[in-house]
Every structure is written in structure tokens, then in C-alpha cells.
Design a protein around this motif. Structure first.
Motif, PDB file in Angstrom:
ATOM      1  N   LEU A   1     -45.673 -43.406  23.764  1.00  0.00           N
ATOM      2  CA  LEU A   1     -46.935 -43.799  23.165  1.00  0.00           C
ATOM      3  C   LEU A   1     -46.833 -45.205  22.583  1.00  0.00           C
ATOM      4  O   LEU A   1     -45.731 -45.693  22.286  1.00  0.00           O
ATOM      5  CB  LEU A   1     -47.317 -42.815  22.047  1.00  0.00           C
ATOM      6  N   LEU A   2     -47.962 -45.841  22.416  1.00  0.00           N
ATOM      7  CA  LEU A   2     -48.051 -47.152  21.779  1.00  0.00           C
ATOM      8  C   LEU A   2     -48.426 -46.990  20.315  1.00  0.00           C
ATOM      9  O   LEU A   2     -49.321 -46.210  19.986  1.00  0.00           O
ATOM     10  CB  LEU A   2     -49.111 -48.012  22.472  1.00  0.00           C
ATOM     11  N   VAL A   3     -47.753 -47.727  19.433  1.00  0.00           N
ATOM     12  CA  VAL A   3     -48.104 -47.705  18.015  1.00  0.00           C
ATOM     13  C   VAL A   3     -49.320 -48.609  17.800  1.00  0.00           C
ATOM     14  O   VAL A   3     -49.264 -49.815  18.029  1.00  0.00           O
ATOM     15  CB  VAL A   3     -46.937 -48.188  17.135  1.00  0.00           C
ATOM     16  N   ALA A   4     -50.422 -47.998  17.387  1.00  0.00           N
ATOM     17  CA  ALA A   4     -51.662 -48.744  17.181  1.00  0.00           C
ATOM     18  C   ALA A   4     -51.742 -49.251  15.744  1.00  0.00           C
ATOM     19  O   ALA A   4     -51.612 -48.481  14.793  1.00  0.00           O
ATOM     20  CB  ALA A   4     -52.873 -47.857  17.486  1.00  0.00           C
ATOM     21  N   GLY A   5     -51.953 -50.546  15.584  1.00  0.00           N
ATOM     22  CA  GLY A   5     -52.068 -51.141  14.255  1.00  0.00           C
ATOM     23  C   GLY A   5     -53.448 -50.946  13.666  1.00  0.00           C
ATOM     24  O   GLY A   5     -54.431 -50.760  14.396  1.00  0.00           O
ATOM     25  N   THR A   6     -53.529 -51.011  12.349  1.00  0.00           N
ATOM     26  CA  THR A   6     -54.806 -50.778  11.664  1.00  0.00           C
ATOM     27  C   THR A   6     -55.261 -51.980  10.842  1.00  0.00           C
ATOM     28  O   THR A   6     -56.213 -51.875  10.078  1.00  0.00           O
ATOM     29  CB  THR A   6     -54.689 -49.553  10.738  1.00  0.00           C
TER      30      THR A   6
ATOM     31  N   LYS B   1     -44.574 -56.879   6.186  1.00  0.00           N
ATOM     32  CA  LYS B   1     -43.872 -57.375   7.357  1.00  0.00           C
ATOM     33  C   LYS B   1     -42.895 -56.296   7.842  1.00  0.00           C
ATOM     34  O   LYS B   1     -42.101 -55.773   7.069  1.00  0.00           O
ATOM     35  CB  LYS B   1     -43.113 -58.644   6.986  1.00  0.00           C
ATOM     36  N   TYR B   2     -42.993 -55.948   9.108  1.00  0.00           N
ATOM     37  CA  TYR B   2     -42.190 -54.868   9.696  1.00  0.00           C
ATOM     38  C   TYR B   2     -42.456 -53.512   9.035  1.00  0.00           C
ATOM     39  O   TYR B   2     -41.634 -52.612   9.104  1.00  0.00           O
ATOM     40  CB  TYR B   2     -40.692 -55.198   9.665  1.00  0.00           C
TER      41      TYR B   2
ATOM     42  N   GLY C   1     -45.755 -53.836  11.739  1.00  0.00           N
ATOM     43  CA  GLY C   1     -44.924 -53.571  12.905  1.00  0.00           C
ATOM     44  C   GLY C   1     -45.619 -52.637  13.871  1.00  0.00           C
ATOM     45  O   GLY C   1     -45.543 -51.416  13.708  1.00  0.00           O
ATOM     46  N   VAL C   2     -46.322 -53.195  14.852  1.00  0.00           N
ATOM     47  CA  VAL C   2     -47.135 -52.379  15.772  1.00  0.00           C
ATOM     48  C   VAL C   2     -47.013 -52.932  17.192  1.00  0.00           C
ATOM     49  O   VAL C   2     -46.493 -54.026  17.410  1.00  0.00           O
ATOM     50  CB  VAL C   2     -48.623 -52.377  15.347  1.00  0.00           C
ATOM     51  N   ASP C   3     -47.519 -52.155  18.160  1.00  0.00           N
ATOM     52  CA  ASP C   3     -47.534 -52.593  19.553  1.00  0.00           C
ATOM     53  C   ASP C   3     -48.800 -53.341  19.926  1.00  0.00           C
ATOM     54  O   ASP C   3     -48.778 -54.201  20.807  1.00  0.00           O
ATOM     55  CB  ASP C   3     -47.387 -51.382  20.480  1.00  0.00           C
ATOM     56  N   LEU C   4     -49.900 -53.002  19.297  1.00  0.00           N
ATOM     57  CA  LEU C   4     -51.181 -53.663  19.587  1.00  0.00           C
ATOM     58  C   LEU C   4     -52.115 -53.467  18.398  1.00  0.00           C
ATOM     59  O   LEU C   4     -51.951 -52.536  17.621  1.00  0.00           O
ATOM     60  CB  LEU C   4     -51.809 -53.132  20.868  1.00  0.00           C
ATOM     61  N   SER C   5     -53.072 -54.399  18.267  1.00  0.00           N
ATOM     62  CA  SER C   5     -53.957 -54.418  17.096  1.00  0.00           C
ATOM     63  C   SER C   5     -55.421 -54.382  17.527  1.00  0.00           C
ATOM     64  O   SER C   5     -56.026 -55.432  17.792  1.00  0.00           O
ATOM     65  CB  SER C   5     -53.693 -55.664  16.249  1.00  0.00           C
ATOM     66  N   PRO C   6     -56.013 -53.206  17.579  1.00  0.00           N
ATOM     67  CA  PRO C   6     -57.385 -53.070  18.094  1.00  0.00           C
ATOM     68  C   PRO C   6     -58.473 -53.697  17.234  1.00  0.00           C
ATOM     69  O   PRO C   6     -59.498 -54.123  17.761  1.00  0.00           O
ATOM     70  CB  PRO C   6     -57.585 -51.553  18.175  1.00  0.00           C
ATOM     71  N   ILE C   7     -58.288 -53.730  15.904  1.00  0.00           N
ATOM     72  CA  ILE C   7     -59.379 -54.197  15.042  1.00  0.00           C
ATOM     73  C   ILE C   7     -59.036 -55.492  14.308  1.00  0.00           C
ATOM     74  O   ILE C   7     -59.716 -55.868  13.354  1.00  0.00           O
ATOM     75  CB  ILE C   7     -59.804 -53.113  14.031  1.00  0.00           C
ATOM     76  N   ALA C   8     -57.999 -56.191  14.748  1.00  0.00           N
ATOM     77  CA  ALA C   8     -57.539 -57.377  14.031  1.00  0.00           C
ATOM     78  C   ALA C   8     -58.457 -58.583  14.191  1.00  0.00           C
ATOM     79  O   ALA C   8     -58.255 -59.599  13.528  1.00  0.00           O
ATOM     80  CB  ALA C   8     -56.118 -57.746  14.462  1.00  0.00           C
TER      81      ALA C   8
END
Length: 262
Positions: free
Chosen positions: A133-138, A152-153, A157-164
Motif C-alpha cells: 500500500l501507499l502511505v497517503a499524506g494528510t 519532519k519524517y 513522511g509519506v508516499d504521496l500528498s493528495p490535498i497538499a
């Protein structure tokens, strides 16, 4: 903002990225806050597998309850949502015992608050590795690229940032469109890292709408001298945090060795 089109764009982006990288779906830490609620709902709408992880560390009961209620709501509305709880309080407490004491307790409190976020990041990547799975950032735009209000970290620390690329007020707009639970919409934003009821505004000294205004003014190359009263105060807060947290927002510096030394 064309909310419905933005939602569909993010959902398509998430789905395409996961499939392109041969991943099964997403894992996300659900905190009971607005950002994780919106992000997890967007991930659920992809139709790919979503694992929601609750990771309490001396968490306030109202935060835990909001997280549980949100996950229940997700599972009622999407058949691709799974959930698990990892109680990190014993791990955190054991780590504190193992760490040396310091003279300045305030520095220790800050370090331990960030340690909570890093324990959660480690936990999410454990599940991510097990389940492909991919870690989704918030993180939202103000937190990630304005004032650097994240660890920091840790939650950074995420794989992708959907709402950034969304401001906090835009995240709320999307939350209403997605019918996120009212208790989450009404809750004051908090990082939940201190074991008390302090909010993001308590820590930063300004609200998110104020910070969004300051971010816009900074992009216009304004200076504190251009404002007075509360506006000047908020602008100074924004600029101070933005400068102090550039190490989070910029790529890690690499010491490049001159060719003639190789």
C-alpha cells in the motif's frame, strides 16, 4: 473552487498513481481531524483498498471517538475500507524511559511530541510494506508549504500528498461536499501530539484563514511594514515560521563532490 471537479481530479490522480506503480491501494493514519477525514474519503472513492489505522498515544477521548466514528462511516459507505488499531502508548512510554533526561524540559516536550508523529509514520510504513500500500499524506498547502506545521519524517513522511495543493479552507469546503461527519467539521484543528487540548491556533498564534491571507501577502512580496495591528502580527508569525521551517519544505541538501576530487 469547482469542488466536484477537484474531488474527481484527486480521486483519479490517486487511482492512476497507485496503478502505475503496481500498488494495491492506500494506508492512512486516521486522527479524527478534518485533513485525515477528507484524505481517507478521497482514497476510499478510488475503489482501491484502503486501510485506516488508528494509532492512539495518550490520545484525548474526543479525538479517538471522532476517528472511530469516521472509520465506521467510511465502512458504511465504501466496501473497500478496512481498519486496524495499533496502541502505541506502551511503546511511547517505554521509549521515554530509555531516553536520557535533559535540563530544558520544554525542549524535551517538543522532541517527544515529534517522536509521537515518527512512531506513527513507522507504523504506517510497516502496514504499507506488508500489504503493498501507499502511505497517503494528510498535509494541506498552508501546513506543508506555508508555515511547515508538521513533523519532519513524521506526518511529513509519506508516499504521496493528495490535498497538499489545497488551502485549509478549501479542505473544509471539500469536507462539506463529501458529507464528512459534523463533529469533525466543528472540531478545532489540532495535531494531537501533546496529550492535552491545545489547538493548532494555540501553537501557531494565528488561525488558518489568517495564515492563508499571510501566505498570499508573502507571495505578493509584502513586508510587515505594509500592515498594522493584528495583520502585522499575523504576517510576522507567518514569515518567522516560513523561514524557520524551510529545512522541511526544501529538498535535503546533498554535498556534491567536485569531479576533480573523485
Amino acid at each position: 473552487m469547482q469542488t466536484e471537479k477537484v474531488v474527481q481530479h484527486i480521486v483519479d490522480w490517486l487511482r492512476n498513481y497507485a496503478k502505475k506503480n503496481n500498488m494495491e491501494g492506500f494506508v492512512i493514519g486516521v486522527s479524527g481531524g478534518i485533513d485525515s477525514a477528507v484524505t481517507s474519503t478521497l482514497c476510499a472513492q478510488t475503489g482501491l483498498r484502503l486501510l485506516c489505522v488508528e494509532m492512539p498515544i495518550h490520545q484525548a477521548a474526543n479525538q479517538v471517538n471522532r476517528a472511530v466514528n469516521h472509520v465506521n462511516w467510511l465502512q458504511e459507505n465504501f466496501n473497500n475500507v478496512e481498519t486496524t488499531t495499533t496502541h502505541l502508548t506502551p511503546v511511547f512510554d517505554e521509549l521515554i524511559v530509555s531516553l536520557p533526561s535533559v535540563e530544558n524540559e520544554e525542549d524535551r516536550f517538543m522532541a517527544l511530541a515529534n517522536t509521537r508523529a515518527r512512531l506513527r509514520m513507522t507504523t504506517l510504513y510497516y502496514f504499507a510494506a506488508l500489504e503493498k500500500l501507499l502511505v497517503a499524506g494528510t498535509g494541506n498547502k498552508v501546513e506543508d508549504f506555508g508555515v511547515g506545521f508538521y513533523t519532519k519524517y513524521g506526518d511529513g513522511g509519506v508516499d504521496l500528498s493528495p490535498i497538499a495543493d489545497l488551502l485549509k479552507t478549501e479542505v473544509y469546503e471539500i469536507a462539506k461536499h463529501l458529507n464528512i461527519n459534523q463533529e469533525i467539521l466543528q472540531a478545532k484543528p489540532t495535531d494531537g501530539l501533546w496529550g492535552d487540548d491545545r489547538t493548532d491556533e494555540d501553537q501557531i498564534g494565528a488561525s488558518y484563514p489568517e495564515l492563508e491571507w499571510a501566505m498570499q501577502m508573502d507571495e505578493l512580496e509584502k513586508t510587515p511594514k505594509d500592515f498594522s495591528g493584528r495583520e502585522a502580527e499575523v504576517f510576522k508569525i507567518y514569515q518567522k515560521l516560513n523561514r524557520a521551517n524551510q529545512h522541511k519544505m526544501n529538498p535535503i541538501p546533498v554535498c556534491e563532490i567536485p569531479d576533480e576530487f573523485k
